[in-house]
Design an enzyme around this catalytic site. Structure first.
Site, PDB file in Angstrom:
ATOM      1  N   HIS A  21       1.073  -0.887  -0.498  1.00  0.00           N
ATOM      2  CA  HIS A  21      -0.260   0.207   0.220  1.00  0.00           C
ATOM      3  C   HIS A  21       1.081   1.408  -0.012  1.00  0.00           C
ATOM      4  CE1 HIS A  21       0.488   0.014   4.389  1.00  0.00           C
ATOM      5  NE2 HIS A  21       0.468   1.042   4.448  1.00  0.00           N
ATOM      6  N   GLU A  66       6.928   4.473  13.351  1.00  0.00           N
ATOM      7  CA  GLU A  66       5.364   4.125  14.292  1.00  0.00           C
ATOM      8  C   GLU A  66       5.095   4.654  15.860  1.00  0.00           C
ATOM      9  OE1 GLU A  66       3.077   1.279  12.063  1.00  0.00           O
ATOM     10  OE2 GLU A  66       4.226   0.389  12.208  1.00  0.00           O
ATOM     11  N   HIS A 118       7.637  -2.635   2.315  1.00  0.00           N
ATOM     12  CA  HIS A 118       7.325  -0.789   2.384  1.00  0.00           C
ATOM     13  C   HIS A 118       8.781   0.564   2.305  1.00  0.00           C
ATOM     14  CE1 HIS A 118       3.733  -1.624   3.139  1.00  0.00           C
ATOM     15  NE2 HIS A 118       3.351  -1.499   5.035  1.00  0.00           N
TER      16      HIS A 118
HETATM   17  C1  BG6 Z   1       1.314  -2.356   7.493  1.00  0.00           C
HETATM   18  C2  BG6 Z   1       2.137  -3.399   7.984  1.00  0.00           C
HETATM   19  O1  BG6 Z   1       1.803  -3.277   6.698  1.00  0.00           O
HETATM   20  O2  BG6 Z   1       1.418  -1.091   7.324  1.00  0.00           O
HETATM   21  C3  BG6 Z   1       1.321  -2.651  10.055  1.00  0.00           C
HETATM   22  O3  BG6 Z   1       1.857  -4.245   8.604  1.00  0.00           O
HETATM   23  C4  BG6 Z   1       1.517  -0.853  10.332  1.00  0.00           C
HETATM   24  O4  BG6 Z   1       2.568  -3.163  10.538  1.00  0.00           O
HETATM   25  C5  BG6 Z   1       1.161  -0.367   8.418  1.00  0.00           C
HETATM   26  O5  BG6 Z   1       1.722  -0.313  10.544  1.00  0.00           O
HETATM   27  C6  BG6 Z   1       1.458   1.322   8.349  1.00  0.00           C
HETATM   28  O6  BG6 Z   1       1.073   1.371   7.647  1.00  0.00           O
HETATM   29  P1  BG6 Z   1       1.134   2.638   7.911  1.00  0.00           P
HETATM   30  O7  BG6 Z   1       0.345   3.334   5.954  1.00  0.00           O
HETATM   31  O8  BG6 Z   1      -0.125   3.669   8.474  1.00  0.00           O
HETATM   32  O9  BG6 Z   1       2.258   4.129   7.318  1.00  0.00           O
END
Ligand code: BG6
Length: 521
Positions: free
Chosen positions: A211, A249, A273
């Site tokens: 994503h 995070e 990511h």
């Molecule tokens: C997800 C992870 O792919 O991405 C999560 O499984 C994480 O652990 C999340 O919190 C973070 O996504 P974003 O869009 O909030 O940075």
């Protein structure tokens, strides 16, 4: 201290024109298709998929006669399914106020079917329901299958789709499958999953989702680099000292302790990511903005990366203990639900990567990510070299800091360039100042959620923002030896850090040993 005042007016917005595979920039509405979501009762469906589809409907971007069949193990009626999804949209959609008329029309296309992932008869029943929907619209239509289930079910579900009539749309219509991360848990399992999928589907039917690639700010990395002339000539080892990529995070593992135990930050964030951010930052310009041209360049970067293990194994692992986030006490990782009291799963990682190609020779890419850090922030910082000759002597010269370009992915989306300026007055004081581009100020339209963009692209058959089989294997090829070294060196320590701090002290020592420092965020 750097001044936070922008040095220029916010960039004047022009209409957006970036659509990788659609150079005219027009927003296209996909042709009629229907979607089946496996794992329809789960978190992802509620938090992301249905809110994204609802917002696409709001923007007039869903195909006519679009239907969703939710497939899940729990029994429920269409009515209760629709009611729980309405609550989900109310809670999680970026547009919280539901338009009742729109919702009624959208909800008419939501259906639920109970079934077991390994029961062929349930797939036949699903096929009947899908065919009935397709026939009621009198047209052949595309079929989009979304796997929002735990990864253990991927092979079973895709096998059943492939074996039954489900995977065979009528002539001229397409079948596509979206698979969530994690795609495999190491190189071997990712290869096996790719082989399994390829025995039923062509690569161009498989959409592996990450994503992060759907985030506006991530897509903008390529526009920033390749739609401007002034940065690309200095985007290399001659001018760049190092790159720092941070995915921090403040959240802990929430209610996903059991999943996280088998993942850790390496599988959860770094392999996908974070490495995508590295690839987009380091890749060469593709010959065209087409799915394979872009992904070819990313694969080359992933293959050129290696973990610098000239000191230790090139990584620092940490795990959060109890601490305070925003003034509130939070438990340590081993006290979280679903987590073993003896767990050695890492919730923090710092690593040093080298990209062994001409452009990046000798330039370290420091990557760090962790849970329960003081705040949520994702950014890419390019730190340039110091000027070749320091003309300013004495105290003024000592204050000179290297130029840094920061691409802020979230939460303060934008780009900032730090450079040196003379402080007005008779003295010779030099001070860093910032030139800011802020998404919120420059563009009036709020950014769509990443899932909106990715679902729409998949329905349109554009796989630019999805990872290809060789790409995901190249990423695992880099990460798997790290995981194996950890497994073999069971006596290595995992460093504890207090929740609400920036990770273990060893991570600071790690970068400081190279004469550099983590950015203060
Ligand atoms: C997800 C992870 O792919 O991405 C999560 O499984 C994480 O652990 C999340 O919190 C973070 O996504 P974003 O869009 O909030 O940075």
């Amino acid at each position: 201290m750097p001044s936070n005042q922008p040095m220029s007016n916010p960039v004047q917005a022009k209409p957006a024109v970036y659509r990788p595979s659609r150079r005219d920039g027009a927003l296209r509405v996909p042709e009629t298709c229907n979607m089946v979501i496996f794992g329809a009762s789960g978190d992802l469906t509620h938090r992301k998929l249905i809110p994204a589809l609802y917002n696409l409907a709001r923007g007039g971007l869903l195909p006519a006669n679009f239907n969703v069949i939710g497939f899940g193990r729990k029994p429920k009626s269409n009515e209760s399914f629709r009611a729980e999804l309405r609550d989900a949209v109310q809670t999680f959609s970026r547009t919280r106020t539901i338009d009742n008329g729109l919702w009624e029309r959208f909800a008419q296309g939501l259906h639920y079917q109970q079934g077991n992932y390994d029961d062929r008869q349930d797939y036949e029943a699903l096929h009947q329901q899908l065919t009935h929907i397709e026939q009621s619209h009198g047209a052949c239509s595309g079929r989009l299958f979304y796997l929002a289930t735990p990864p253990e079910a991927y092979q079973t579900i895709t096998g059943k789709i492939g074996e039954t009539s489900l995977g065979k749309s009528c002539p001229g219509a397409w079948t596509r499958i979206i698979i969530e991360k994690p795609f495999g848990h190491d190189l071997q399992s990712a290869r096996e999953l790719n082989e399994h999928l390829h025995s039923f589907f062509n690569e161009d039917q498989i959409y592996r989702i990450d994503h992060y690639l759907g985030k506006e700010t991530v897509q903008n990395i390529l526009v920033f680099r390749f739609a401007n002339t002034i940065f690309e000539p200095i985007w290399n080892y001659q001018y760049v000292d190092h790159v720092q990529i941070t995915v921090a995070e403040d959240l802990g593992v929430e209610n996903r302790g059991a999943y996280y135990e088998s993942a850790g930050v390496v599988r959860d964030i770094i392999q996908n990511h974070a490495l995508q951010l590295v690839a987009l930052t380091a890749m060469e310009p593709p010959a065209e903005f087409a799915p394979d041209a872009v992904r070819n360049e990313k694969v080359k970067v992933l293959k050129a990366l290696r973990v610098d293990d000239s000191r230790g194994d090139g990584t620092i692992r940490g795990q959060y203990g109890p601490g305070k986030i925003a003034g509130k006490l939070v438990p340590g990782y081993t006290q979280e639900e679903g987590v073993s009291a003896e767990s050695t799963t890492e919730t923090y990682l710092a690593m040093k990567l080298l990209c062994e190609n001409w452009r990046w020779s000798g330039v370290p890419f420091y990557v760090r990510s962790g849970k329960r850090l003081p705040r949520r922030v994702t950014e890419i910082a390019i730190q340039f070299k110091m000027p070749p000759l320091l003309l300013f002597s004495g105290a003024a010269a000592q204050q000179i800091e290297p130029n840094t370009l920061v691409i802020s992915i979230q939460p303060d989306e934008g780009i900032t360039l730090k450079f040196e300026a003379k402080v007005p007055g008779a003295g010779d004081t030099i001070q860093p100042v910032l030139m800011n581009f802020d998404y919120g100020k420059s563009f009036e339209t709020p950014a769509p959620d990443a899932y909106e963009r990715l679902l729409l692209d998949c329905m349109l058959g554009d796989s630019t923002l999805f990872t290809r089989s060789d790409e995901v294997e190249a990423a695992w090829g880099l990460i798997t030896p790290v995981l194996e070294r950890w497994r073999n060196n069971v006596h290595d320590f995992i460093e504890l850090y207090r929740a609400g701090t920036w990770g273990p002290k060893q991570a600071d020592d790690f970068i400081e040993a190279d004469g550099r420092k983590w950015r203060v965020l």
